[in-house]
Design a protein around this motif. Structure first.
Motif, PDB file in Angstrom:
ATOM      1  N   UNK A   1      -0.941  54.848  13.404  1.00  0.00           N
ATOM      2  CA  UNK A   1       0.372  55.447  13.652  1.00  0.00           C
ATOM      3  C   UNK A   1       0.335  56.017  15.065  1.00  0.00           C
ATOM      4  N   UNK A   2       1.122  55.414  15.945  1.00  0.00           N
ATOM      5  CA  UNK A   2       1.206  55.866  17.340  1.00  0.00           C
ATOM      6  C   UNK A   2       2.421  56.778  17.429  1.00  0.00           C
ATOM      7  N   UNK A   3       2.233  58.014  17.926  1.00  0.00           N
ATOM      8  CA  UNK A   3       3.334  58.964  17.878  1.00  0.00           C
ATOM      9  C   UNK A   3       3.342  59.914  19.082  1.00  0.00           C
ATOM     10  N   UNK A   4       3.912  59.490  20.199  1.00  0.00           N
ATOM     11  CA  UNK A   4       4.046  60.404  21.337  1.00  0.00           C
ATOM     12  C   UNK A   4       4.843  61.651  20.959  1.00  0.00           C
ATOM     13  N   UNK A   5       4.314  62.807  21.340  1.00  0.00           N
ATOM     14  CA  UNK A   5       5.001  64.096  21.203  1.00  0.00           C
ATOM     15  C   UNK A   5       5.099  64.671  22.612  1.00  0.00           C
ATOM     16  N   UNK A   6       6.292  64.612  23.178  1.00  0.00           N
ATOM     17  CA  UNK A   6       6.483  64.881  24.596  1.00  0.00           C
ATOM     18  C   UNK A   6       7.467  66.042  24.770  1.00  0.00           C
ATOM     19  N   UNK A   7       7.085  67.009  25.593  1.00  0.00           N
ATOM     20  CA  UNK A   7       7.886  68.214  25.805  1.00  0.00           C
ATOM     21  C   UNK A   7       8.618  68.163  27.139  1.00  0.00           C
ATOM     22  N   UNK A   8       9.818  68.724  27.163  1.00  0.00           N
ATOM     23  CA  UNK A   8      10.583  68.758  28.395  1.00  0.00           C
ATOM     24  C   UNK A   8       9.872  69.586  29.467  1.00  0.00           C
ATOM     25  N   UNK A   9       9.212  70.641  29.052  1.00  0.00           N
ATOM     26  CA  UNK A   9       8.529  71.521  29.994  1.00  0.00           C
ATOM     27  C   UNK A   9       7.033  71.507  29.804  1.00  0.00           C
ATOM     28  N   UNK A  10       6.476  72.658  29.465  1.00  0.00           N
ATOM     29  CA  UNK A  10       5.018  72.793  29.338  1.00  0.00           C
ATOM     30  C   UNK A  10       4.462  71.937  28.208  1.00  0.00           C
ATOM     31  N   UNK A  11       3.197  71.543  28.371  1.00  0.00           N
ATOM     32  CA  UNK A  11       2.497  70.839  27.291  1.00  0.00           C
ATOM     33  C   UNK A  11       2.049  71.789  26.202  1.00  0.00           C
ATOM     34  N   UNK A  12       2.089  73.080  26.470  1.00  0.00           N
ATOM     35  CA  UNK A  12       1.539  74.066  25.547  1.00  0.00           C
ATOM     36  C   UNK A  12       2.453  74.301  24.350  1.00  0.00           C
ATOM     37  N   UNK A  13       1.824  74.522  23.201  1.00  0.00           N
ATOM     38  CA  UNK A  13       2.571  74.732  21.958  1.00  0.00           C
ATOM     39  C   UNK A  13       1.983  75.920  21.203  1.00  0.00           C
ATOM     40  N   UNK A  14       2.721  76.379  20.201  1.00  0.00           N
ATOM     41  CA  UNK A  14       2.189  77.399  19.297  1.00  0.00           C
ATOM     42  C   UNK A  14       2.745  77.158  17.903  1.00  0.00           C
ATOM     43  N   UNK A  15       2.067  77.731  16.915  1.00  0.00           N
ATOM     44  CA  UNK A  15       2.468  77.551  15.526  1.00  0.00           C
ATOM     45  C   UNK A  15       3.205  78.780  15.033  1.00  0.00           C
ATOM     46  N   UNK A  16       4.290  78.549  14.264  1.00  0.00           N
ATOM     47  CA  UNK A  16       5.042  79.656  13.690  1.00  0.00           C
ATOM     48  C   UNK A  16       4.317  80.227  12.467  1.00  0.00           C
ATOM     49  N   UNK A  17       4.796  81.364  12.030  1.00  0.00           N
ATOM     50  CA  UNK A  17       4.140  82.078  10.931  1.00  0.00           C
ATOM     51  C   UNK A  17       4.244  81.354   9.594  1.00  0.00           C
ATOM     52  N   UNK A  18       5.124  80.319   9.496  1.00  0.00           N
ATOM     53  CA  UNK A  18       5.209  79.571   8.235  1.00  0.00           C
ATOM     54  C   UNK A  18       3.975  78.695   8.009  1.00  0.00           C
ATOM     55  N   UNK A  19       3.096  78.621   9.025  1.00  0.00           N
ATOM     56  CA  UNK A  19       1.880  77.849   8.881  1.00  0.00           C
ATOM     57  C   UNK A  19       2.038  76.361   9.119  1.00  0.00           C
ATOM     58  N   UNK A  20       3.248  75.929   9.424  1.00  0.00           N
ATOM     59  CA  UNK A  20       3.527  74.509   9.629  1.00  0.00           C
ATOM     60  C   UNK A  20       4.161  74.219  10.998  1.00  0.00           C
ATOM     61  N   UNK A  21       5.280  74.863  11.264  1.00  0.00           N
ATOM     62  CA  UNK A  21       6.122  74.474  12.399  1.00  0.00           C
ATOM     63  C   UNK A  21       5.423  74.713  13.739  1.00  0.00           C
ATOM     64  N   UNK A  22       5.377  73.664  14.558  1.00  0.00           N
ATOM     65  CA  UNK A  22       4.827  73.741  15.905  1.00  0.00           C
ATOM     66  C   UNK A  22       5.991  73.738  16.891  1.00  0.00           C
ATOM     67  N   UNK A  23       6.018  74.716  17.814  1.00  0.00           N
ATOM     68  CA  UNK A  23       7.090  74.792  18.802  1.00  0.00           C
ATOM     69  C   UNK A  23       6.500  74.769  20.212  1.00  0.00           C
ATOM     70  N   UNK A  24       7.354  74.429  21.172  1.00  0.00           N
ATOM     71  CA  UNK A  24       6.934  74.482  22.573  1.00  0.00           C
ATOM     72  C   UNK A  24       6.794  75.939  22.999  1.00  0.00           C
TER      73      UNK A  24
END
Length: 260
Positions: free
Chosen positions: A199-222
């Protein structure tokens, strides 16, 4: 260890991938301002089961829903909510299905209503990254060639390439070896061989490459809250070249009707 697949196994994976493709086509016909991700989730679960398959994500690692809906700055793993989609949003919909013991898993980022040109461009480039990655799946190449192609195209256009999340092998398990990074160096990593399914799946951000995880334990945001895009295909290597097992055709047909 990479589990190379027989032609028969690849055909079973293709069947599951096409269930996902058709479900994403249904999502394309439903997504509009005012619709909630939870509504999409219910429609998707019903449709997948009607195809004789099981939702691939529901209960996997204790995930609570059938689909993943990642809105705007959400990169991946967004849990469907009751917040209605709004004009100008983008929503990445990632879906898995299991049938005959094998998984299909792919994704598409949809525009909701009228989206800003700079966000449209992010989606276009991310889809181009996917195509460029697929083109590297051929005899004599290695994983790093695929990874480099994606990274180079994204960064050339000024975008950030997520490092913490990668694509993966696919088969009787949703996530198998090898990892499929969207960044890397040419000539490195596993050599591509017939029977490989990834499974090839580019995950590309408009700005920074850096991400963090929300407190729900799942959601990854820029990290900078700028939009992200995610497109994914299931790809096998057969006779020394790539064969895409999933398809965006159902999505494109549905979008053409919606926009007619």
């Amino acid at each position: 260890m990479i589990k190379y697949k027989t032609r028969e196994e690849i055909e079973l994976i293709r069947q599951s991938a096409l269930v996902v493709s058709k479900t994403l086509g249904l999502m394309a016909s439903k997504i509009q301002p005012g619709v909630t991700p939870l509504q999409l989730d219910a429609w998707a679960e019903e449709f997948i089961r009607d195809q004789g398959a099981e939702p691939g994500f529901l209960g996997l690692y204790d995930y609570p829903n059938t689909i993943i809906t990642s809105v705007n700055e959400q990169v991946v793993h967004g849990i469907p909510t009751s917040r209605p989609l709004e004009d100008g949003d983008v929503v990445g919909v990632d879906i898995g299905a299991k049938m005959n013991g094998y998984y299909g898993d792919h994704a598409y980022t949809f525009e909701v209503g009228e989206v800003e040109p700079k966000t449209k461009r992010l989606l276009e480039v991310t889809k181009e990254c996917l195509d460029l990655g697929i083109a590297q799946v051929k005899r004599g190449n290695r994983m790093g060639d695929l990874s480099y192609a994606i990274q180079q195209h994204a960064e050339k256009n000024g975008y950030g390439v997520v490092r913490e999340l990668v694509g993966h092998g696919l088969g009787k398990e949703m996530h198998e070896s090898p990892e499929v990074p969207n960044f890397g160096k040419r000539g490195r990593g596993p050599l591509f061989k017939d029977g490989l399914v990834i499974a090839i799946e580019p995950m590309i951000n408009m700005g920074t490459k850096n991400v963090k995880q929300l407190s729900d334990g799942w959601t990854i945001i820029t990290a900078d809250k700028l939009p992200s895009a995610h497109f994914e295909h299931d790809v096998a290597m057969i006779d020394g070249k790539a064969e895409v097992l999933s398809t965006f055709d159902y999505i494109e047909e549905a979008l053409a009707k919606v926009n007619a």
